[in-house]
Design a protein around this motif. Structure first.
Motif, PDB file in Angstrom:
ATOM      1  N   ILE A 152      29.661  52.664  26.799  1.00 22.63           N
ATOM      2  CA  ILE A 152      29.750  52.342  25.374  1.00 22.63           C
ATOM      3  C   ILE A 152      30.767  53.249  24.685  1.00 22.63           C
ATOM      4  O   ILE A 152      31.629  52.781  23.933  1.00 22.63           O
ATOM      5  CB  ILE A 152      28.365  52.483  24.717  1.00 22.63           C
ATOM      6  N   ALA A 153      30.669  54.546  24.953  1.00 30.13           N
ATOM      7  CA  ALA A 153      31.590  55.492  24.323  1.00 30.13           C
ATOM      8  C   ALA A 153      33.028  55.248  24.777  1.00 30.13           C
ATOM      9  O   ALA A 153      33.964  55.296  23.961  1.00 30.13           O
ATOM     10  CB  ALA A 153      31.174  56.933  24.643  1.00 30.13           C
ATOM     11  N   GLY A 154      33.208  54.979  26.067  1.00 32.31           N
ATOM     12  CA  GLY A 154      34.549  54.728  26.574  1.00 32.31           C
ATOM     13  C   GLY A 154      35.140  53.445  26.026  1.00 32.31           C
ATOM     14  O   GLY A 154      36.302  53.411  25.591  1.00 32.31           O
ATOM     15  N   GLY A 155      34.350  52.372  26.022  1.00 29.51           N
ATOM     16  CA  GLY A 155      34.843  51.102  25.488  1.00 29.51           C
ATOM     17  C   GLY A 155      35.150  51.182  24.005  1.00 29.51           C
ATOM     18  O   GLY A 155      36.117  50.573  23.524  1.00 29.51           O
ATOM     19  N   TYR A 156      34.349  51.948  23.275  1.00 28.90           N
ATOM     20  CA  TYR A 156      34.556  52.061  21.827  1.00 28.90           C
ATOM     21  C   TYR A 156      35.889  52.734  21.505  1.00 28.90           C
ATOM     22  O   TYR A 156      36.472  52.485  20.445  1.00 28.90           O
ATOM     23  CB  TYR A 156      33.403  52.837  21.198  1.00 28.90           C
ATOM     24  N   GLN A 157      36.379  53.569  22.420  1.00 29.35           N
ATOM     25  CA  GLN A 157      37.669  54.238  22.199  1.00 29.35           C
ATOM     26  C   GLN A 157      38.815  53.226  22.056  1.00 29.35           C
ATOM     27  O   GLN A 157      39.851  53.546  21.476  1.00 29.35           O
ATOM     28  CB  GLN A 157      37.974  55.196  23.354  1.00 29.35           C
ATOM     29  N   PHE A 158      38.636  52.016  22.581  1.00 27.64           N
ATOM     30  CA  PHE A 158      39.681  50.994  22.531  1.00 27.64           C
ATOM     31  C   PHE A 158      39.455  49.978  21.411  1.00 27.64           C
ATOM     32  O   PHE A 158      40.243  49.044  21.257  1.00 27.64           O
ATOM     33  CB  PHE A 158      39.741  50.250  23.870  1.00 27.64           C
ATOM     34  N   SER A 159      38.395  50.153  20.634  1.00 27.03           N
ATOM     35  CA  SER A 159      38.020  49.139  19.649  1.00 27.03           C
ATOM     36  C   SER A 159      38.853  49.235  18.372  1.00 27.03           C
ATOM     37  O   SER A 159      39.310  50.320  17.989  1.00 27.03           O
ATOM     38  CB  SER A 159      36.539  49.277  19.296  1.00 27.03           C
ATOM     39  N   PRO A 160      39.066  48.106  17.681  1.00 26.87           N
ATOM     40  CA  PRO A 160      39.766  48.131  16.387  1.00 26.87           C
ATOM     41  C   PRO A 160      39.049  48.996  15.348  1.00 26.87           C
ATOM     42  O   PRO A 160      39.701  49.630  14.519  1.00 26.87           O
ATOM     43  CB  PRO A 160      39.778  46.657  15.964  1.00 26.87           C
TER      44      PRO A 160
END
Length: 256
Positions: A152-160
Motif C-alpha cells: 500500500i505504501a509503495g503503490g501510494y508513492q506513484f498515486s496522483p
C-alpha cells in the motif's frame, strides 16, 4: 546559500519557534522514555513515580485507547512537525507583509489534523492487536500484513494524490498565496491535510517496523523531510515506492 541559511536560523529565535522546537524535542524525549524496556524501567529512578510507570505502559491490552492515541500523537508531533518547518518559515516570511497572521493558530490547526489521525491510528492498533495481527510492541505478527502495508505504501508513492500533496508541500509559498484569505487556523488545517495526504501510508509502516522503534521513526522522519524538498524530493518518491513494492513482494513470497 550559506548566508541565506544562516539568516533563516537567526530568524528562528523568536518565542514561537522556541516553543515549536521544544514541542518537537519534548515529543522525542517522551518517546525515548516510553521505548525503554520494561525491565530497565523498574531499575531506573526515572520511572519511580507511579505516574511515569503508568504513562510508559503502552501495550495495547494494558494501555487502552486513550494512551495509544496519545502515543501516536507524540509520534506525529515528533515526526511530522519537522517536515513542515519550511512551510512554517514561509508563513512567517509572509506574515511580515500581510495582516491577520497568527503563527500559533497555524501550528495548532496543523497539529489538530494529526491528533485526529492519531486517534484513528490508535484505534487501528487496538483492533489489530486484538485480532492478533500485531504484537504488544506494535510490530506485525503476520508477514502478509507487513507485505500488504508495504505494498500500500509503495503503490501510494506513484498515486496522483501523493503527487498533488507533495507539490503543495514543496511549494509552500504558492500554497499560502492560494489560501491566504482563509486565515491562519484554516491554513493550518489545510496544511495538515496536505501533509497527511503525503505521509499517512509511510506512517502506518510503523506496524511493520514497530510503533516504539526509535530507529524506524528516525529513518522515516528523515525520508519524509527529504521527500518534501523541492529539488531532492523528486529523486526519492518513486524509487522509494519501487523499493517498498519489491520488499512487499519478497516478503509475501517468503524470500525475506
Amino acid at each position: 546559500m550559506k548566508a541565506i541559511l544562516a539568516q533563516r536560523i537567526r530568524t528562528m529565535a523568536g518565542w514561537h519557534w522556541l516553543a515549536l522546537f521544544g514541542l518537537i524535542l519534548g515529543a522525542w524525549i517522551a518517546l525515548y522514555v516510553m521505548s525503554v524496556p520494561a525491565d530497565l524501567r523498574q531499575a531506573s529512578a526515572l520511572y519511580g513515580p507511579d505516574f511515569w510507570r503508568d504513562f510508559c505502559t503502552l501495550t495495547p491490552d494494558a494501555a487502552g485507547f486513550a494512551k495509544m492515541a496519545m502515543m501516536w500523537a507524540l509520534m506525529s508531533a515528533a515526526m511530522m512537525a519537522p517536515t513542515a518547518l519550511p512551510a512554517f518559515a514561509t508563513y512567517e516570511d509572509l506574515s511580515h507583509t500581510a495582516p491577520d497572521t497568527d503563527f500559533s493558530r497555524l501550528v495548532g490547526g496543523y497539529l489538530a489534523v494529526w491528533v485526529g489521525f492519531s486517534a484513528l491510528a490508535g484505534l487501528l492498533q487496538l483492533l489489530l492487536f486484538r485480532a492478533e495481527l500485531i504484537t504488544a510492541f506494535g510490530d506485525s505478527n503476520s508477514r502478509y500484513l507487513s507485505a500488504a502495508l508495504l505494498l500500500i505504501a509503495g503503490g501510494y508513492q506513484f498515486s496522483p494524490m501523493k503527487e498533488a500533496c507533495l507539490s503543495k508541500c514543496r511549494r509552500p509559498l504558492v500554497f499560502f498565496m492560494q489560501h491566504w484569505e482563509e486565515g491562519p487556523l484554516r491554513n493550518g488545517v489545510r496544511l495538515g491535510l496536505v501533509c497527511l495526504g503525503c505521509c499517512w501510508a509511510l506512517m502506518l509502516l510503523a506496524f511493520v517496523g514497530g510503533t516504539m522503534n526509535l530507529a524506524f521513526m528516525g529513518l522515516a522522519t528523515v525520508i519524509m523531510i527529504l521527500e518534501k524538498l523541492p529539488e531532492l524530493g523528486r529523486y526519492i518518491t518513486k524509487p522509494l515506492g519501487a523499493g517498498l513494492v519489491v520488499m512487499a513482494l519478497a516478503l509475501a513470497a517468503g524470500i525475506v
